[in-house]
Design a protein around this motif. Structure first.
Motif, PDB file in Angstrom:
ATOM      1  N   GLY A 179      56.197 117.788  -2.828  1.00  0.00           N
ATOM      2  CA  GLY A 179      56.901 116.660  -2.237  1.00  0.00           C
ATOM      3  C   GLY A 179      57.745 115.962  -3.288  1.00  0.00           C
ATOM      4  N   THR A 180      58.583 115.065  -2.832  1.00  0.00           N
ATOM      5  CA  THR A 180      59.404 114.259  -3.745  1.00  0.00           C
ATOM      6  C   THR A 180      59.023 112.800  -3.517  1.00  0.00           C
ATOM      7  OG1 THR A 180      61.146 114.364  -2.055  1.00  0.00           O
ATOM      8  CG2 THR A 180      61.332 115.862  -3.910  1.00  0.00           C
ATOM      9  N   ALA A 181      58.262 112.267  -4.440  1.00  0.00           N
ATOM     10  CA  ALA A 181      57.788 110.890  -4.319  1.00  0.00           C
ATOM     11  C   ALA A 181      57.345 110.406  -5.697  1.00  0.00           C
ATOM     12  CB  ALA A 181      56.625 110.802  -3.330  1.00  0.00           C
ATOM     13  N   LEU A 182      57.185 109.104  -5.838  1.00  0.00           N
ATOM     14  CA  LEU A 182      56.797 108.533  -7.128  1.00  0.00           C
ATOM     15  C   LEU A 182      55.283 108.530  -7.333  1.00  0.00           C
ATOM     16  CD1 LEU A 182      59.279 105.512  -7.297  1.00  0.00           C
ATOM     17  CD2 LEU A 182      59.457 107.719  -8.478  1.00  0.00           C
ATOM     18  N   GLN A 183      54.532 108.348  -6.226  1.00  0.00           N
ATOM     19  CA  GLN A 183      53.085 108.230  -6.383  1.00  0.00           C
ATOM     20  C   GLN A 183      52.455 109.583  -6.696  1.00  0.00           C
ATOM     21  OE1 GLN A 183      54.847 107.506  -3.610  1.00  0.00           O
ATOM     22  NE2 GLN A 183      53.639 107.715  -1.733  1.00  0.00           N
ATOM     23  N   ASP A 184      51.522 109.570  -7.652  1.00  0.00           N
ATOM     24  CA  ASP A 184      50.791 110.782  -8.066  1.00  0.00           C
ATOM     25  C   ASP A 184      51.748 111.930  -8.381  1.00  0.00           C
ATOM     26  OD1 ASP A 184      48.343 109.442  -7.570  1.00  0.00           O
ATOM     27  OD2 ASP A 184      48.493 109.946  -5.449  1.00  0.00           O
ATOM     28  N   ALA A 185      52.840 111.605  -9.053  1.00  0.00           N
ATOM     29  CA  ALA A 185      53.881 112.605  -9.298  1.00  0.00           C
ATOM     30  C   ALA A 185      53.940 113.004 -10.760  1.00  0.00           C
ATOM     31  CB  ALA A 185      55.233 112.048  -8.853  1.00  0.00           C
ATOM     32  N   VAL A 186      54.511 114.196 -10.980  1.00  0.00           N
ATOM     33  CA  VAL A 186      54.776 114.665 -12.336  1.00  0.00           C
ATOM     34  C   VAL A 186      56.256 115.019 -12.437  1.00  0.00           C
ATOM     35  CG1 VAL A 186      52.446 115.574 -12.636  1.00  0.00           C
ATOM     36  CG2 VAL A 186      54.251 117.087 -11.776  1.00  0.00           C
ATOM     37  N   GLY A 202      62.730 114.211   2.097  1.00  0.00           N
ATOM     38  CA  GLY A 202      62.567 113.208   3.128  1.00  0.00           C
ATOM     39  C   GLY A 202      63.827 112.439   3.482  1.00  0.00           C
ATOM     40  N   ASN A 203      63.675 111.624   4.487  1.00  0.00           N
ATOM     41  CA  ASN A 203      64.746 110.781   5.008  1.00  0.00           C
ATOM     42  C   ASN A 203      65.422 109.971   3.907  1.00  0.00           C
ATOM     43  OD1 ASN A 203      65.244 107.738   6.085  1.00  0.00           O
ATOM     44  ND2 ASN A 203      65.868 109.221   7.639  1.00  0.00           N
ATOM     45  N   GLU A 204      66.748 109.829   4.009  1.00  0.00           N
ATOM     46  CA  GLU A 204      67.540 109.170   2.972  1.00  0.00           C
ATOM     47  C   GLU A 204      67.055 107.747   2.662  1.00  0.00           C
ATOM     48  OE1 GLU A 204      70.365 112.112   4.956  1.00  0.00           O
ATOM     49  OE2 GLU A 204      68.773 110.774   5.596  1.00  0.00           O
ATOM     50  N   GLY A 205      66.620 107.005   3.687  1.00  0.00           N
ATOM     51  CA  GLY A 205      66.210 105.620   3.476  1.00  0.00           C
ATOM     52  C   GLY A 205      64.713 105.449   3.273  1.00  0.00           C
ATOM     53  N   GLU A 206      63.920 106.237   3.999  1.00  0.00           N
ATOM     54  CA  GLU A 206      62.465 106.038   4.022  1.00  0.00           C
ATOM     55  C   GLU A 206      61.700 107.042   3.180  1.00  0.00           C
ATOM     56  OE1 GLU A 206      61.284 106.130   8.093  1.00  0.00           O
ATOM     57  OE2 GLU A 206      62.758 104.645   8.721  1.00  0.00           O
ATOM     58  N   GLY A 207      62.346 108.129   2.776  1.00  0.00           N
ATOM     59  CA  GLY A 207      61.633 109.166   2.046  1.00  0.00           C
ATOM     60  C   GLY A 207      60.757 109.996   2.971  1.00  0.00           C
ATOM     61  N   LYS A 209      57.410 110.981   5.036  1.00  0.00           N
ATOM     62  CA  LYS A 209      56.337 110.255   5.727  1.00  0.00           C
ATOM     63  C   LYS A 209      55.044 110.341   4.929  1.00  0.00           C
ATOM     64  CE  LYS A 209      56.983 112.450   9.658  1.00  0.00           C
ATOM     65  NZ  LYS A 209      56.966 112.890  11.086  1.00  0.00           N
ATOM     66  N   SER A 210      54.311 109.233   4.893  1.00  0.00           N
ATOM     67  CA  SER A 210      53.099 109.161   4.076  1.00  0.00           C
ATOM     68  C   SER A 210      52.071 110.214   4.461  1.00  0.00           C
ATOM     69  CB  SER A 210      52.473 107.758   4.185  1.00  0.00           C
ATOM     70  OG  SER A 210      52.189 107.442   5.539  1.00  0.00           O
ATOM     71  N   GLU A 211      51.971 110.514   5.772  1.00  0.00           N
ATOM     72  CA  GLU A 211      50.981 111.512   6.193  1.00  0.00           C
ATOM     73  C   GLU A 211      51.331 112.911   5.693  1.00  0.00           C
ATOM     74  OE1 GLU A 211      53.171 110.314  10.102  1.00  0.00           O
ATOM     75  OE2 GLU A 211      52.666 109.391   8.172  1.00  0.00           O
ATOM     76  N   LEU A 212      52.626 113.167   5.481  1.00  0.00           N
ATOM     77  CA  LEU A 212      53.030 114.465   4.922  1.00  0.00           C
ATOM     78  C   LEU A 212      52.769 114.503   3.418  1.00  0.00           C
ATOM     79  CD1 LEU A 212      56.382 115.186   6.819  1.00  0.00           C
ATOM     80  CD2 LEU A 212      54.123 116.174   7.253  1.00  0.00           C
ATOM     81  N   THR A 217      50.636 119.585  -2.405  1.00  0.00           N
ATOM     82  CA  THR A 217      49.872 120.062  -3.558  1.00  0.00           C
ATOM     83  C   THR A 217      50.191 119.203  -4.776  1.00  0.00           C
ATOM     84  OG1 THR A 217      50.130 122.294  -2.670  1.00  0.00           O
ATOM     85  CG2 THR A 217      49.371 122.111  -4.959  1.00  0.00           C
ATOM     86  N   GLN A 218      51.463 118.873  -4.919  1.00  0.00           N
ATOM     87  CA  GLN A 218      51.923 118.062  -6.042  1.00  0.00           C
ATOM     88  C   GLN A 218      53.239 117.398  -5.675  1.00  0.00           C
ATOM     89  OE1 GLN A 218      50.487 117.666  -9.489  1.00  0.00           O
ATOM     90  NE2 GLN A 218      51.819 115.949  -9.001  1.00  0.00           N
ATOM     91  N   ASN A 219      53.377 116.127  -6.064  1.00  0.00           N
ATOM     92  CA  ASN A 219      54.652 115.437  -5.886  1.00  0.00           C
ATOM     93  C   ASN A 219      55.439 115.490  -7.193  1.00  0.00           C
ATOM     94  OD1 ASN A 219      54.038 114.752  -3.246  1.00  0.00           O
ATOM     95  ND2 ASN A 219      52.988 112.864  -3.857  1.00  0.00           N
ATOM     96  N   LEU A 220      56.760 115.619  -7.057  1.00  0.00           N
ATOM     97  CA  LEU A 220      57.627 115.803  -8.208  1.00  0.00           C
ATOM     98  C   LEU A 220      58.625 114.659  -8.331  1.00  0.00           C
ATOM     99  CD1 LEU A 220      58.502 119.577  -7.601  1.00  0.00           C
ATOM    100  CD2 LEU A 220      56.596 118.644  -8.934  1.00  0.00           C
ATOM    101  N   THR A 221      58.995 114.348  -9.557  1.00  0.00           N
ATOM    102  CA  THR A 221      60.064 113.374  -9.801  1.00  0.00           C
ATOM    103  C   THR A 221      61.127 114.014 -10.693  1.00  0.00           C
ATOM    104  OG1 THR A 221      58.948 112.467 -11.752  1.00  0.00           O
ATOM    105  CG2 THR A 221      58.534 111.361  -9.645  1.00  0.00           C
ATOM    106  N   ILE A 222      62.345 113.517 -10.551  1.00  0.00           N
ATOM    107  CA  ILE A 222      63.451 113.923 -11.415  1.00  0.00           C
ATOM    108  C   ILE A 222      63.820 112.707 -12.257  1.00  0.00           C
ATOM    109  CG2 ILE A 222      65.839 114.747 -11.490  1.00  0.00           C
ATOM    110  CD1 ILE A 222      65.356 116.032  -8.750  1.00  0.00           C
ATOM    111  N   PRO A 223      63.762 112.816 -13.576  1.00  0.00           N
ATOM    112  CA  PRO A 223      64.041 111.639 -14.403  1.00  0.00           C
ATOM    113  C   PRO A 223      65.477 111.144 -14.249  1.00  0.00           C
ATOM    114  CG  PRO A 223      63.785 113.609 -15.763  1.00  0.00           C
ATOM    115  CD  PRO A 223      63.403 114.000 -14.379  1.00  0.00           C
ATOM    116  N   ILE A 224      65.624 109.827 -14.290  1.00  0.00           N
ATOM    117  CA  ILE A 224      66.945 109.179 -14.260  1.00  0.00           C
ATOM    118  C   ILE A 224      67.222 108.664 -15.669  1.00  0.00           C
ATOM    119  CG2 ILE A 224      68.325 107.310 -13.273  1.00  0.00           C
ATOM    120  CD1 ILE A 224      67.640 109.353 -11.180  1.00  0.00           C
TER     121      ILE A 224
END
Length: 246
Positions: A179-186, A202-207, A209-212, A217-224
């Motif tokens: 997934g692409t999210a900040l929580q529990d992400a690497v 996910g959706n442009e504004g909401e990202g 859905k929390s249930e998804l 398995t793992q959430n990912l972030t891209i550094p800014i």
């Protein structure tokens, strides 16, 4: 070859109605515009039900032969059918392909992305990267919408695109789901390439859905590195698709 000069012609009106998703869903057909998209549809063995040309005698003979029916239209009709300010002069009503259910190894999951440019770009990237399938959650843009088709540059015809409940699809998918999210992400660079994976965007504004996100398995972030608040979802998705592909 039948000539059509009236915008009130029944075949023209039926084709024009396909600009609406409800009509596309009802008929299983879609309206596409421009030589390139029609050529890509032909190359993918998509049925062309009707071909509308402003100058049929100047069009490719193989294309005219391929279509079930060909109509010569005037500029007034072309302007009605066109989704752009400057009509390209050639349009086709196509039968949307039937996608067989199968078990993909590398799949892009779309959770309610609504901007047609973003969806079209992501489909094009998924095609370029050789993914097996794109799965759309209900509420996502329609892949056969005019702007999605143009942004995809014909990639809509090159790989299976289906609408499914993502919760159910993920439960049945045998492989890591990112997934692409900040929580529990690497940071995405820390994840190795995969032979089998699913990536949710996910959706442009909401990202997503929390249930998804609970199913990933793992959430990912891209550094800014600069001052931008975030990356456009199509850009972020493209980076992650190619990274996971390796």
């Amino acid at each position: 070859m039948e000539q059509i000069t009236s915008t009130q012609n029944s075949k023209v009106k039926a084709a024009n109605k396909l600009k609406k998703k409800r009509e596309r869903d009802k008929t299983g057909q879609a309206l596409i515009e421009g030589y390139h998209l029609i050529e890509e549809a032909m190359a993918s063995d998509i049925q062309i039900v009707s071909l509308f040309c402003v100058e049929a005698d100047r069009e490719d003979a193989a294309m005219l032969e391929y279509a079930d029916a060909v109509y010569e239209i005037n500029l007034k009709v072309a302007e009605l059918l066109s989704g752009t300010v400057t009509p390209q002069g050639i349009f086709a009503v196509i039968q949307q392909p039937t996608v067989q259910d199968r078990q993909p190894s590398q799949v892009l999951l779309i959770d309610r992305i609504q901007d047609p440019g973003n969806l079209g770009t992501l489909i094009r990237t998924a095609d370029a990267a050789g993914l097996d399938m794109v799965v759309l959650e209900k509420g996502s843009a329609d892949p056969y919408q005019d702007k999605v088709l143009r942004a995809s540059q014909g990639s809509v015809f090159h790989l299976p695109i289906i609408q499914r409940d993502l919760h159910t699809f993920i439960n049945d998918f045998e492989g890591p789901v990112y997934g692409t999210a900040l929580q529990d992400a690497v940071a995405y660079q820390t994840v190795e390439q995969q032979d089998k994976f699913a990536l949710i965007l996910g959706n442009e504004g909401e990202g997503i859905k929390s249930e998804l996100l609970e199913q990933t398995t793992q959430n990912l972030t891209i550094p800014i590195y600069g001052r931008a608040e975030s990356l456009n979802v199509a850009i972020a998705g493209s980076i992650l698709i190619y990274h996971l592909k390796g």
